[in-house]
Structure formats: C-alpha cells, structure tokens
Write a protein that holds these residues in place. Structure first.
Motif: not given
Length: 224
Positions: A158-162, A181-186, A201-207
């Motif tokens: 989640e942090y990597d995606l953010l 790009l985030v998880w990797g092509k493998d 991400l949306r649930k944890k951070c209202p903004s």
C-alpha cells in the motif's frame, strides 16, 4: 515539537558535566553516559537521540566499538572526542562512520559550532525526506504517512502504491501499467489487485477519496 536531544558519553565527570551544561545552556536536552555499556543501553532505549558526543577512551566498551555498533544500525551523527590527534586515529574514526572529530583539549565554542553545523545538516536532510501531498505528510526515509497528525498504518505494498501515485501526480496509468511498475513484471496476480489496494488507500486516508480518481474502463490517477 520536541527539542534536540544529545547523548554525551564521557567517563571523566568534570568534562562530561562541562559539556552537558554548555549544551543545556544552548537549549538542547542532554542524556549522559559514563561508559560504553551505559551509552549502548541508553541508545537502545531512547529513540529520540539526535546526536552523540562520544569520547574514545571509555571503560567497558571504548568509543570505537560504540561508534561501530551504532553506525551499523543508524546514521545518527557522531562527534568523537579523543586525547589522540594522530592522523591514523582520525582516519579510523571516519572509517567507523564518525561524522566529526575533535582532539582534547578543545574549545567549548568550537565544539558548539561543530554541533550546530551537524544539526543543520540533519534538518536539511529531514526536509529532503519529507513530502506533503493531498493533505498527507510523508517521511520517505522512515516510510511513515501522517494525516491530520495521525500516523497511518499501511502495508508495504500500500505504501509503495501511494508513493508511486505521489511521484506521478496527474498522470493516468492503466491497471496493468501499475502492476508492472509497482508489483513488478513477474507478478502473476490479476489487475483486481490494484483495485483492492486503491480501495484500501481511500479508506485509510479520507483526503484520497476525491483525489485518487478512477479512470473508467482504464485505470487511475492522483489528481492534485
């Protein structure tokens, strides 16, 4: 906001108290240790230590050993104090990760000047490690995310995606591009993995509810 905390490690009581009084007079908080073992114990139990003034000739564990152990797990600035001024001693200190080196006897004014210079570098680095986006404050070095002064809990992915969205603001990415790009092509999981993590991400951070936009039939973008 808490003040700067300095750990003073010196076995000679008179010198230790002199340094401590001088640092306290300048507004710093001080923790004292009289030998290497006490220094290591204080270091391991006080997360707020910002800088260490470390004598080399210490009982139990010497300054070289303390410096090496601390630098193996942290980049906290260390200023070494020693009665030795030989070049090989200075080189050894720097090889072990020390940031500054002062030979005894020393001037309190020079010591303070060096301390202030080291703290300026800490502050500059701290600012470089901090991002403020979409109502979030992110410490990239510590991988911490704050919203409205609250420390948010994110999984590694989640942090990597953010951070990916923050580093690519206002750019649209398909689900497959995000996976690559985030998880990797493998990565062998499906595109719905992205949807699930965006929902978290949306649930944890209202903004992020309004700013992390779904591009219907395609993917997502962070609109700031």
């Amino acid at each position: 906001m808490r003040g700067i905390t300095i750990l003073v490690v010196e076995d000679e009581l008179a010198i230790r108290k002199l340094i401590s009084r001088y640092m306290i007079r300048e507004g710093y908080e001080v923790i004292e240790a009289e030998d290497g073992e006490v220094a290591m114990d204080l270091w391991q139990n006080h997360e707020e230590i910002d800088l260490i003034i470390l004598d080399v000739m210490l009982p139990k564990l010497n300054g070289w050993q303390v410096c090496q152990k601390i630098k193996e797990e942290s980049d906290v600035p260390i200023l070494l104090l020693t009665a030795c001024s030989e070049e090989e001693d200075r080189v050894m200190g720097f090889d072990l990760g020390a940031d500054q080196y002062m030979a005894k006897p020393f001037s309190n004014k020079e010591l303070l000047a060096r301390i202030k210079n080291m703290l300026k570098r800490i502050k500059k680095q701290s600012l470089e490690d901090q991002l403020e986006v979409a109502g979030l404050t992110i410490n990239t070095k510590a991988r911490q995310v704050f919203y409205d002064s609250k420390d948010l809990e994110f999984s590694k992915r989640e942090y990597d995606l953010l951070l990916f969205f923050i580093n690519h603001q206002d750019k649209v990415f398909s689900r497959q591009q995000i996976l690559d790009l985030v998880w990797g092509k493998d990565y062998e999981g499906g595109e719905r993995t992205v949807d699930t993590h965006v929902k978290c991400l949306r649930k944890k951070c209202p903004s992020l509810k309004e700013k992390l936009r779904t591009m219907r039939g395609y993917g997502y973008k962070l609109e700031v």
